[in-house]
Design a protein around this motif. Structure first.
Motif, PDB file in Angstrom:
ATOM      1  N   ARG A 297      60.609 -11.277  47.025  1.00 38.54           N
ATOM      2  CA  ARG A 297      60.082 -12.136  47.810  1.00 38.54           C
ATOM      3  C   ARG A 297      59.622 -11.472  49.147  1.00 38.54           C
ATOM      4  NH1 ARG A 297      64.209 -16.126  45.720  1.00 38.54           N
ATOM      5  NH2 ARG A 297      62.897 -17.337  44.397  1.00 38.54           N
ATOM      6  N   ALA A 301      55.888 -10.752  50.463  1.00 41.11           N
ATOM      7  CA  ALA A 301      55.521 -11.497  51.881  1.00 41.11           C
ATOM      8  C   ALA A 301      54.993 -10.064  52.469  1.00 41.11           C
ATOM      9  CB  ALA A 301      56.775 -11.956  52.487  1.00 41.11           C
ATOM     10  N   GLY A 304      51.440  -9.478  51.581  1.00 43.92           N
ATOM     11  CA  GLY A 304      50.704 -10.708  51.626  1.00 43.92           C
ATOM     12  C   GLY A 304      50.264 -11.426  50.406  1.00 43.92           C
ATOM     13  N   PHE A 305      51.209 -11.298  49.360  1.00 36.74           N
ATOM     14  CA  PHE A 305      51.062 -12.103  48.036  1.00 36.74           C
ATOM     15  C   PHE A 305      52.060 -13.226  48.394  1.00 36.74           C
ATOM     16  CE2 PHE A 305      50.436  -7.614  46.572  1.00 36.74           C
ATOM     17  CZ  PHE A 305      49.161  -8.005  46.456  1.00 36.74           C
ATOM     18  N   ARG A 306      51.328 -14.470  47.798  1.00 38.29           N
ATOM     19  CA  ARG A 306      52.330 -15.640  47.679  1.00 38.29           C
ATOM     20  C   ARG A 306      52.829 -16.003  46.376  1.00 38.29           C
ATOM     21  NH1 ARG A 306      50.643 -19.029  52.118  1.00 38.29           N
ATOM     22  NH2 ARG A 306      51.488 -20.644  50.876  1.00 38.29           N
ATOM     23  N   THR A 307      52.319 -15.460  45.190  1.00 39.91           N
ATOM     24  CA  THR A 307      53.029 -15.601  43.938  1.00 39.91           C
ATOM     25  C   THR A 307      52.869 -14.157  43.135  1.00 39.91           C
ATOM     26  OG1 THR A 307      50.664 -16.146  42.792  1.00 39.91           O
ATOM     27  CG2 THR A 307      52.049 -18.082  43.809  1.00 39.91           C
ATOM     28  N   GLU A 310      49.615 -13.018  41.685  1.00 43.42           N
ATOM     29  CA  GLU A 310      48.618 -12.616  42.761  1.00 43.42           C
ATOM     30  C   GLU A 310      48.637 -10.929  42.749  1.00 43.42           C
ATOM     31  OE1 GLU A 310      48.632 -14.262  46.560  1.00 43.42           O
ATOM     32  OE2 GLU A 310      48.421 -16.329  45.649  1.00 43.42           O
TER      33      GLU A 310
END
Length: 654
Positions: A297, A301, A304-307, A310
């Motif tokens: 995680r 972060a 810049g990825f949320r999942t 992505e």
């Protein structure tokens, strides 16, 4: 939910370790892999505290140990192991001293006798054969995903393309790192390549062929941190397998003597004294996986990825960094441009950034299971019989386009009745040419009869059902001189009975571990790697008969005296059958005649007093020794379980 454990077989590691990993992954909503070798059915029952020790991923390897209908129906995912990253091109080997009675029970083999998984699957010699096995397993458990495990080697992308076209739901690319500590040292240090290379090639090749959205990609090979997971995701992986680090979290000391059954931490051993030292708990594995997820995680972060979705396939986020220091000149000579190259779609357009394709459920292959004979006829018409245990007798016309007849019906039977139905509950008489995998994984209580002939893989994985095949009414050819079932019949059968009025092709009853079979002649490699069951051959056998046979018994009607030169006698003895053996043979021939009206069987029964002298008993030497040791112990008053333990102790001591 994207984390899986690597395949660690029931036998290679202790029961406590195996169940610890399964409980931990089920708590995390991940998946534990059974490895090859079956799984104790008792683990399907949840524990009092709500934990489950069931492995969600059930593996199907070349040895087919313990691959029963129940084993497959209990799976959330079924994995076909084509190769292992740590030792590509090699099969598995469980030394005899680790084949304890409880391991032999699950694998349906003989305690104290070594078990070998050959490098190839005997029913896979092309991509089309692999597609057939995928279809078989889909019919055996329509609700499970089917994945294929490949090893990271040059050209793996081309193979992955064929796997995707064959209908697999997931492809696993396994790297050379990690793997079993029992692998040969030459393989550990000199075989295979890193998962990054194989994964990148697979991702790029699937993109180029427009197939990336049809399959999930997984990778493993000593993933040890969130950073490793992030790199794997950026190179194209959507799921991730861990094996080494969960073992270390449970106490593994990396001694790499797994094959010797001397693990001091109680991880890779079946020795009761050493297993008592095992101190691992599911909480240890849960904590490790949680830390990996937290680190992942943080990296996501920073990018810049949320999942995770992505970042799948975003190789543009990876750059080659020069290594500092004079001793690193060789590393700086590496050119990783091909590894980090942007994907190219089937139209030649470069795919980069957020456009990187990934798996889309709506693009998954449709194998049209709803159009099979089982789905349209056998399952609906037997519903009441299965629910209320009312015997039913059906008739069906079939053609060779009808593959896996009875398999989906068998899966419904097993789901409702894990131990099967009473014999004769469901009987189906078929007329015509049976397609591939007729009666595959058929459970107890289901009987399928064919008047005609059958294609390859007849009775594959037979799990307690009854099969018979005889020529069609009015056939004018000689039954006992013509092939009526194709190659690789009854491969990996674990139980049940089969009767073949005619000849069988090559590799008949390979890896049979419990079925009772009567046939009138077989091609080359009959009864290869057999570990249990009984085979009666009422005619000639082909070359290399009984090669690698370590259990079970074969009785051959050797009228012309050709068996001695066609049998591979490395592990077996050729003996004169005793009175009990001949009584068994006669009873099986009588049943063969009842079910198939075999002219050769009828003739043998009339001439049995003379024909009995032409039967030869083929029995493995170690298997015969274990039976003798058990008979001695039982004669001395020991129970069967105690006799089995005593025989194993003697075999283990050599």
């Amino acid at each position: 939910r994207r984390f899986n454990t690597g395949a660690m077989s029931y036998g290679s590691i202790s029961r406590e370790q195996h169940e610890c990993l399964a409980v931990a992954m089920n708590r995390l909503h991940g998946r534990s892999n059974s490895g090859e070798g079956g799984e104790d059915p008792a683990r399907e029952t949840p524990r009092a505290n709500g934990d489950s020790a069931r492995s969600a991923i059930k593996q199907v390897a070349s040895g087919r140990f313990g691959v029963t209908s129940r084993y497959l129906v209990s799976a959330t995912e079924i994995q076909i192991k084509m190769a292992q990253g740590a030792k590509p091109g090699e099969g598995g080997h469980l030394p005899g001293k680790k084949v304890y009675p409880w391991i032999a029970e699950v694998r349906q083999s003989t305690p104290g006798v070594s078990l070998i998984s050959p490098p190839p699957h005997h029913d896979i010699y092309s991509i089309e054969d692999l597609a057939e096995l995928i279809f078989d397993l889909k019919c055996a458990n329509p609700g499970a995903r089917v994945s294929v495990k490949l090893c990271a080697l040059a050209g793996v992308g081309t193979i992955a393309t064929g796997v995707a076209k064959g209908g697999a739901d997931k492809i696993l690319v396994s790297g050379h790192n990690g793997g079993t500590g029992a692998a040969p040292r030459d393989s550990i240090y000199h075989a295979g390549i890193p998962f990054e290379i194989g994964l990148a090639e697979t991702q790029q090749t699937l993109l180029r062929n427009g197939l990336r959205s049809r399959v999930v990609l997984e990778t493993d090979g000593k993933l040890m941190s969130g950073r490793d997971v992030a790199m794997a995701a950026l190179l194209g992986a959507e799921e991730f397998g861990f094996a080494t680090m969960p073992l270390i979290a449970c106490g593994c000391l990396m001694q790499r003597d797994c094959q010797r059954d001397t693990c001091p931490a109680g991880v890779a051993t079946q020795d009761c004294r050493l297993r008592a030292r095992f101190s691992g708990r599911p909480e240890h594995v849960v904590n490790f996986m949680t830390f990996v997820a937290e680190e992942l995680r943080e990296i996501m972060a920073s990018l810049g990825f949320r999942t995770v979705d992505e970042m799948v396939g975003r190789a543009d986020c990876l750059v080659q960094v020069p290594v500092a220091g004079e001793a690193s000149w060789k590393a700086n000579c590496l050119d990783l441009s091909d590894l980090l190259a942007p994907g190219v779609c089937e139209f030649g357009r470069q795919i980069a950034g957020a456009d990187a394709p990934r798996f889309l459920p709506e693009m998954a292959a449709d194998l049209e299971l709803g159009r099979t004979l089982d789905a349209t006829l056998l399952v609906p018409y037997t519903e009441r019989a299965r629910a209320h245990l009312e015997p039913i007798h059906l008739r069906a016309d079939i053609d060779n386009v009808n593959r896996c007849v009875g398999t989906m019906l068998g899966s419904r039977v097993t789901a409702a009745h894990p131990d099967g139905l009473p014999e004769g509950s469901v009987t189906v008489d078929c007329e015509g040419s049976a397609g591939q995998s007729f009666g595959a994984f058929l459970p107890a209580g289901v009987t399928l009869n064919v008047a005609g002939d059958a294609n390859d893989y007849f009775g594959k994985g037979l799990s307690g059902g009854v099969l018979s095949v005889r020529p069609a009414d009015g056939a004018t050819y000689k039954f006992d001189e013509n092939v009526i079932v194709g190659n690789v019949a009854l491969y990996g059968a674990t139980g049940g009975r089969a009767f073949v009025n005619g000849l069988a092709g090559q590799r008949f009853c390979v890896r049979n571990s419990g079925a009772t079979v009567v046939v009138e002649g077989v091609g080359a490699h009959g009864c290869e790697y057999m570990t249990g069951g009984t085979v009666v051959v009422l005619g000639e056998v082909g070359p290399n008969f009984a090669a690698g046979m370590s259990g079970g018994v074969a009785y051959v009607y050797d009228r012309f005296g050709t068996l001695a030169r066609r049998c591979n006698r490395e592990l077996v003895n050729l003996e004169e059958p005793g009175e009990k053996d001949l009584e068994l043979v006669r009873s099986l021939v009588e049943e063969h005649v009842r079910r198939t009206a075999s002219p050769r069987g009828i003739k043998l029964l009339y001439q049995f007093n003379e024909a009995r002298h032409s039967f030869v008993k083929v029995i493995p030497r170690d298997y015969e020794r274990v039976l003798g040791l058990m008979a001695e112990a039982e004669a001395a008053g020991a129970s069967r379980e105690a006799a089995l333990e005593r025989a194993f102790d003697v075999m283990r001591e050599g």
